[in-house]
Design a protein around this motif. Structure first.
Motif, PDB file in Angstrom:
ATOM      1  N   LEU A 102     -26.405  -2.964  55.940  1.00  0.00           N
ATOM      2  CA  LEU A 102     -27.019  -2.633  54.652  1.00  0.00           C
ATOM      3  C   LEU A 102     -28.023  -3.682  54.189  1.00  0.00           C
ATOM      4  CD1 LEU A 102     -23.902  -1.232  52.754  1.00  0.00           C
ATOM      5  CD2 LEU A 102     -25.598   0.014  54.087  1.00  0.00           C
ATOM      6  N   GLY A 103     -28.505  -4.501  55.103  1.00  0.00           N
ATOM      7  CA  GLY A 103     -29.558  -5.438  54.762  1.00  0.00           C
ATOM      8  C   GLY A 103     -29.123  -6.675  54.015  1.00  0.00           C
ATOM      9  N   GLY A 104     -27.806  -6.874  53.830  1.00  0.00           N
ATOM     10  CA  GLY A 104     -27.338  -8.065  53.142  1.00  0.00           C
ATOM     11  C   GLY A 104     -27.857  -8.135  51.724  1.00  0.00           C
ATOM     12  N   TYR A 105     -28.455  -9.269  51.369  1.00  0.00           N
ATOM     13  CA  TYR A 105     -28.981  -9.448  50.020  1.00  0.00           C
ATOM     14  C   TYR A 105     -30.400  -8.909  49.874  1.00  0.00           C
ATOM     15  CZ  TYR A 105     -30.785 -13.567  52.493  1.00  0.00           C
ATOM     16  OH  TYR A 105     -31.368 -14.395  53.410  1.00  0.00           O
ATOM     17  N   HIS A 106     -30.961  -8.300  50.899  1.00  0.00           N
ATOM     18  CA  HIS A 106     -32.321  -7.779  50.838  1.00  0.00           C
ATOM     19  C   HIS A 106     -32.352  -6.423  50.143  1.00  0.00           C
ATOM     20  CE1 HIS A 106     -33.921 -10.950  53.328  1.00  0.00           C
ATOM     21  NE2 HIS A 106     -33.014 -10.712  54.251  1.00  0.00           N
ATOM     22  N   LEU A 107     -33.419  -6.195  49.381  1.00  0.00           N
ATOM     23  CA  LEU A 107     -33.663  -4.898  48.774  1.00  0.00           C
ATOM     24  C   LEU A 107     -34.420  -4.008  49.761  1.00  0.00           C
ATOM     25  CD1 LEU A 107     -34.778  -6.089  45.224  1.00  0.00           C
ATOM     26  CD2 LEU A 107     -32.665  -4.860  45.763  1.00  0.00           C
ATOM     27  N   PRO A 108     -34.278  -2.684  49.668  1.00  0.00           N
ATOM     28  CA  PRO A 108     -34.998  -1.801  50.591  1.00  0.00           C
ATOM     29  C   PRO A 108     -36.478  -1.662  50.244  1.00  0.00           C
ATOM     30  CG  PRO A 108     -33.705  -0.522  49.045  1.00  0.00           C
ATOM     31  CD  PRO A 108     -33.355  -1.956  48.801  1.00  0.00           C
ATOM     32  N   PHE A 109     -36.901  -2.280  49.157  1.00  0.00           N
ATOM     33  CA  PHE A 109     -38.311  -2.207  48.752  1.00  0.00           C
ATOM     34  C   PHE A 109     -38.629  -3.454  47.932  1.00  0.00           C
ATOM     35  CE2 PHE A 109     -35.560   0.062  45.814  1.00  0.00           C
ATOM     36  CZ  PHE A 109     -35.786  -0.626  44.626  1.00  0.00           C
ATOM     37  N   GLY A 110     -39.885  -3.828  47.919  1.00  0.00           N
ATOM     38  CA  GLY A 110     -40.334  -4.928  47.076  1.00  0.00           C
ATOM     39  C   GLY A 110     -39.798  -6.290  47.427  1.00  0.00           C
ATOM     40  N   GLY A 111     -39.295  -6.469  48.633  1.00  0.00           N
ATOM     41  CA  GLY A 111     -38.727  -7.758  48.998  1.00  0.00           C
ATOM     42  C   GLY A 111     -39.738  -8.887  48.971  1.00  0.00           C
ATOM     43  N   GLU A 112     -40.871  -8.653  49.612  1.00  0.00           N
ATOM     44  CA  GLU A 112     -41.931  -9.672  49.631  1.00  0.00           C
ATOM     45  C   GLU A 112     -42.537  -9.859  48.245  1.00  0.00           C
ATOM     46  OE1 GLU A 112     -44.724  -8.445  52.547  1.00  0.00           O
ATOM     47  OE2 GLU A 112     -43.248  -8.350  54.178  1.00  0.00           O
ATOM     48  N   TRP A 113     -42.648  -8.775  47.492  1.00  0.00           N
ATOM     49  CA  TRP A 113     -43.229  -8.843  46.150  1.00  0.00           C
ATOM     50  C   TRP A 113     -42.367  -9.694  45.229  1.00  0.00           C
ATOM     51  CZ3 TRP A 113     -41.834  -7.015  41.213  1.00  0.00           C
ATOM     52  CH2 TRP A 113     -42.875  -6.982  40.276  1.00  0.00           C
ATOM     53  N   PHE A 114     -41.052  -9.474  45.244  1.00  0.00           N
ATOM     54  CA  PHE A 114     -40.149 -10.265  44.416  1.00  0.00           C
ATOM     55  C   PHE A 114     -40.174 -11.735  44.822  1.00  0.00           C
ATOM     56  CE2 PHE A 114     -38.058  -6.122  43.564  1.00  0.00           C
ATOM     57  CZ  PHE A 114     -38.044  -6.189  42.179  1.00  0.00           C
ATOM     58  N   ALA A 115     -40.179 -11.998  46.128  1.00  0.00           N
ATOM     59  CA  ALA A 115     -40.153 -13.379  46.608  1.00  0.00           C
ATOM     60  C   ALA A 115     -41.411 -14.143  46.224  1.00  0.00           C
ATOM     61  CB  ALA A 115     -39.961 -13.403  48.122  1.00  0.00           C
ATOM     62  N   ASN A 116     -42.527 -13.418  46.048  1.00  0.00           N
ATOM     63  CA  ASN A 116     -43.800 -14.073  45.741  1.00  0.00           C
ATOM     64  C   ASN A 116     -44.112 -14.116  44.247  1.00  0.00           C
ATOM     65  OD1 ASN A 116     -44.471 -14.628  48.461  1.00  0.00           O
ATOM     66  ND2 ASN A 116     -45.213 -12.520  48.739  1.00  0.00           N
ATOM     67  N   LEU A 117     -43.221 -13.626  43.416  1.00  0.00           N
ATOM     68  CA  LEU A 117     -43.435 -13.705  41.982  1.00  0.00           C
ATOM     69  C   LEU A 117     -43.489 -15.162  41.534  1.00  0.00           C
ATOM     70  CD1 LEU A 117     -41.198 -10.871  40.463  1.00  0.00           C
ATOM     71  CD2 LEU A 117     -43.683 -10.966  40.522  1.00  0.00           C
ATOM     72  N   ALA A 118     -44.423 -15.465  40.657  1.00  0.00           N
ATOM     73  CA  ALA A 118     -44.583 -16.842  40.188  1.00  0.00           C
ATOM     74  C   ALA A 118     -43.322 -17.339  39.479  1.00  0.00           C
ATOM     75  CB  ALA A 118     -45.782 -16.934  39.244  1.00  0.00           C
ATOM     76  N   PHE A 119     -42.660 -16.437  38.740  1.00  0.00           N
ATOM     77  CA  PHE A 119     -41.449 -16.844  38.020  1.00  0.00           C
ATOM     78  C   PHE A 119     -40.351 -17.263  38.990  1.00  0.00           C
ATOM     79  CE2 PHE A 119     -37.286 -15.739  36.234  1.00  0.00           C
ATOM     80  CZ  PHE A 119     -37.288 -16.543  35.101  1.00  0.00           C
ATOM     81  N   PHE A 120     -40.148 -16.461  40.043  1.00  0.00           N
ATOM     82  CA  PHE A 120     -39.101 -16.778  41.012  1.00  0.00           C
ATOM     83  C   PHE A 120     -39.447 -18.021  41.822  1.00  0.00           C
ATOM     84  CE2 PHE A 120     -37.462 -12.157  41.118  1.00  0.00           C
ATOM     85  CZ  PHE A 120     -36.496 -12.471  40.166  1.00  0.00           C
ATOM     86  N   LYS A 121     -40.739 -18.236  42.078  1.00  0.00           N
ATOM     87  CA  LYS A 121     -41.130 -19.449  42.794  1.00  0.00           C
ATOM     88  C   LYS A 121     -40.927 -20.689  41.931  1.00  0.00           C
ATOM     89  CE  LYS A 121     -44.388 -17.780  46.261  1.00  0.00           C
ATOM     90  NZ  LYS A 121     -45.746 -17.929  46.823  1.00  0.00           N
ATOM     91  N   ALA A 122     -41.140 -20.533  40.630  1.00  0.00           N
ATOM     92  CA  ALA A 122     -40.925 -21.660  39.726  1.00  0.00           C
ATOM     93  C   ALA A 122     -39.449 -21.918  39.478  1.00  0.00           C
ATOM     94  CB  ALA A 122     -41.643 -21.409  38.396  1.00  0.00           C
ATOM     95  N   TYR A 123     -38.641 -20.871  39.534  1.00  0.00           N
ATOM     96  CA  TYR A 123     -37.199 -21.003  39.309  1.00  0.00           C
ATOM     97  C   TYR A 123     -36.444 -20.375  40.486  1.00  0.00           C
ATOM     98  CZ  TYR A 123     -38.802 -21.930  34.569  1.00  0.00           C
ATOM     99  OH  TYR A 123     -39.451 -22.444  33.465  1.00  0.00           O
ATOM    100  N   PRO A 124     -36.368 -21.077  41.607  1.00  0.00           N
ATOM    101  CA  PRO A 124     -35.695 -20.518  42.787  1.00  0.00           C
ATOM    102  C   PRO A 124     -34.216 -20.245  42.565  1.00  0.00           C
ATOM    103  CG  PRO A 124     -36.185 -22.859  43.085  1.00  0.00           C
ATOM    104  CD  PRO A 124     -36.882 -22.427  41.845  1.00  0.00           C
ATOM    105  N   LEU A 125     -33.592 -20.982  41.644  1.00  0.00           N
ATOM    106  CA  LEU A 125     -32.172 -20.742  41.375  1.00  0.00           C
ATOM    107  C   LEU A 125     -31.962 -19.344  40.802  1.00  0.00           C
ATOM    108  CD1 LEU A 125     -29.662 -23.283  39.974  1.00  0.00           C
ATOM    109  CD2 LEU A 125     -29.715 -20.998  38.985  1.00  0.00           C
ATOM    110  N   VAL A 126     -32.879 -18.893  39.932  1.00  0.00           N
ATOM    111  CA  VAL A 126     -32.782 -17.545  39.368  1.00  0.00           C
ATOM    112  C   VAL A 126     -32.994 -16.493  40.455  1.00  0.00           C
ATOM    113  CG1 VAL A 126     -33.735 -15.945  37.663  1.00  0.00           C
ATOM    114  CG2 VAL A 126     -33.566 -18.385  37.133  1.00  0.00           C
ATOM    115  N   TYR A 127     -33.947 -16.763  41.353  1.00  0.00           N
ATOM    116  CA  TYR A 127     -34.192 -15.828  42.455  1.00  0.00           C
ATOM    117  C   TYR A 127     -32.961 -15.735  43.361  1.00  0.00           C
ATOM    118  CZ  TYR A 127     -36.130 -13.954  46.788  1.00  0.00           C
ATOM    119  OH  TYR A 127     -36.354 -13.210  47.923  1.00  0.00           O
TER     120      TYR A 127
END
Length: 449
Positions: free
Chosen positions: A321-346
């Motif tokens: 089932l892909g583990g913690y990966h989503l079936p869509f938007g995986g790269e988009w979420f990982a590249n969000l500025a908010f998640f890059k600034a706060y990796p703990l939240v991501y």
């Protein structure tokens, strides 16, 4: 009112999962910064295994009662109360029943039969619980992220032979089951132990064969890491980007190996020895292999069963089932500025996705447990030896042929999607039993002249 309470319960569960994963990342990053590289494995051991797995397994004892009550139109556990002001007349969602069960197991007399083999009698519950519990050590519950300037991997251990580790440790549980029946010096428990060992061995073969196709497709037996099975499921078989948002058909194990998923699910479910595969311990046909156990020694057998449900759900989530990966938007979420600034939240968000999948697989198991009637023992053995094992062998040959034809796995994915559609068609077109017909609409009996 009931819908509101259910909504509040779901929000509470999601918030707890998010908070727990945030704590795991923060604690791991702190240990990495003040101790030594790799110290986060110790915090993962505590948070993931001792907190997440054990707490969910404990709450699952209540959840199974509640879910079964909903399915059978019953109230469920609500009698236990806490004798404190303001709480005396509140059922507290049945949670006091967990406390009463724990107190009962810890305080109940734990005797050893006079004719039993004392050493093996005592060690059998440990051999049943420990291998199952340690399986979760190689299950990655979140991505590897920089926390406080240090890389934190959300897994206790990541050996290059992770999948083999799962099979090796899972096979050790049969010793505890067999020893529990033999060491009790009880003919009924011995018979239950022999049956349980025979069932577990037959399904371990099917369990191993079901994962071979997955190993071939991803050319790896490692679970986490850049070359691990779970990380490779983040790639797309067919992909499209819309304004930077990626979506498509991911290379999840269930899509490229649907037959392997069904075989793995059935074999692992039988390994847990839960209904409809509980012939080894059912009361009406045969006395269980732990009939001579009481107190916390019996509790270890029971807790091991619920821990096995959680671990099994984690393994299925990781492999198919892909583990913690989503079936869509995986790269988009990982590249969000908010998640890059706060990796703990991501990391906490992706970890929450992982545990939500685990709980969904757990819910499916509970539904199966309260939906299907118990199999006969000959049916259990026939399913393992004559159906699952031959299907596993055929699946290996078909997978190998398609991978030689197309190494990109797209042909394998196309066949997998076709197999899933065929399965849904067969299920939806299956004839309904007359038991489901409305009252009064029975078939006419043939006339006799």
């Amino acid at each position: 009112m009931r819908r509101l309470s259910i909504t509040v319960a779901f929000v509470t569960i999601l918030a707890s999962l998010f908070g727990g994963m945030a704590l795991a990342y923060a604690l791991g990053g702190y240990l990495e910064s003040v101790w030594y590289k790799g110290a986060s494995a110790l915090s993962n051991l505590v948070v993931l295994m001792l907190v997440f797995v054990m707490v969910i397994a404990t709450l699952l004892t209540l959840a199974e009662r509640k879910w079964s009550a909903l399915m059978q139109n019953r109230v469920g556990p609500n009698r236990a109360r806490i004798h404190l002001p303001g709480l005396r007349n509140r059922s507290l969602a049945g949670i006091p029943h967990i406390i009463s069960d724990v107190v009962k197991m810890l305080t109940k007399e734990s005797f050893i039969p006079a004719a039993a083999n004392r050493f093996f009698y005592v060690i059998a519950p440990i051999l049943s619980f420990a291998p199952v519990f340690t399986l979760f050590a190689v299950i990655p519950a979140g991505p590897t992220l920089p926390i406080f300037g240090h890389e934190v991997a959300m897994v206790v251990a990541n050996p290059s032979f992770g999948l083999l580790y799962l099979f090796a440790l899972a096979s050790l549980a049969v010793f505890g089951t067999a020893l529990a029946g033999w060491a009790s010096n009880n003919k009924f428990s011995l018979m239950g132990g022999v049956r349980a060992a025979s069932q577990m061995i037959s399904y371990e073969i099917a369990l191993g064969l079901s994962a071979v196709g997955l190993m071939m497709a991803f050319a790896s037996i490692q679970l986490a890491g850049t070359s691990g099975i779970m990380e490779q499921q983040a790639q797309y078989l067919w992909k499209a980007d819309v304004s930077g948002f990626d979506f498509g058909i991911p290379a999840w194990g269930i899509l490229i190996q649907p037959i392997g998923f069904l075989l793995f699910f059935a074999a692992a479910f039988a390994e847990t020895k839960r209904p409809p595969f509980d012939m080894t311990e059912c009361e009406s046909e045969i006395i269980g292999y732990f009939v001579e156990y009481s107190g916390m020694r019996f509790g270890m057998f029971m807790v091991a069963e619920f821990v096995e449900i959680i671990v099994f759900s984690g393994v299925v989530t990781t492999l198919f089932l892909g583990g913690y990966h989503l079936p869509f938007g995986g790269e988009w979420f990982a590249n969000l500025a908010f998640f890059k600034a706060y990796p703990l939240v991501y990391g906490a968000t992706m970890g929450m996705v992982f545990w939500v999948k685990v709980l969904l697989v757990t819910y499916i198991q509970i539904n199966i447990r309260w939906t299907y009637v118990r199999f006969r023992y000959d049916q259990i053995e026939k399913l393992g030896w004559k159906i699952l094992i031959p299907l596993g062998i055929v699946n290996i040959f078909v997978t190998g042929a398609l991978l030689l034809l197309d190494t990109s796995m797209r042909t394998l994915g196309a066949l997998g999607i076709l197999e899933i559609l065929l399965i849904f068609i067969l299920i939806s077109s299956s004839p309904k039993s007359s038991l489901h017909k409305p009252i009064g609409q029975t078939e006419a009996l043939p006339s006799h002249h």
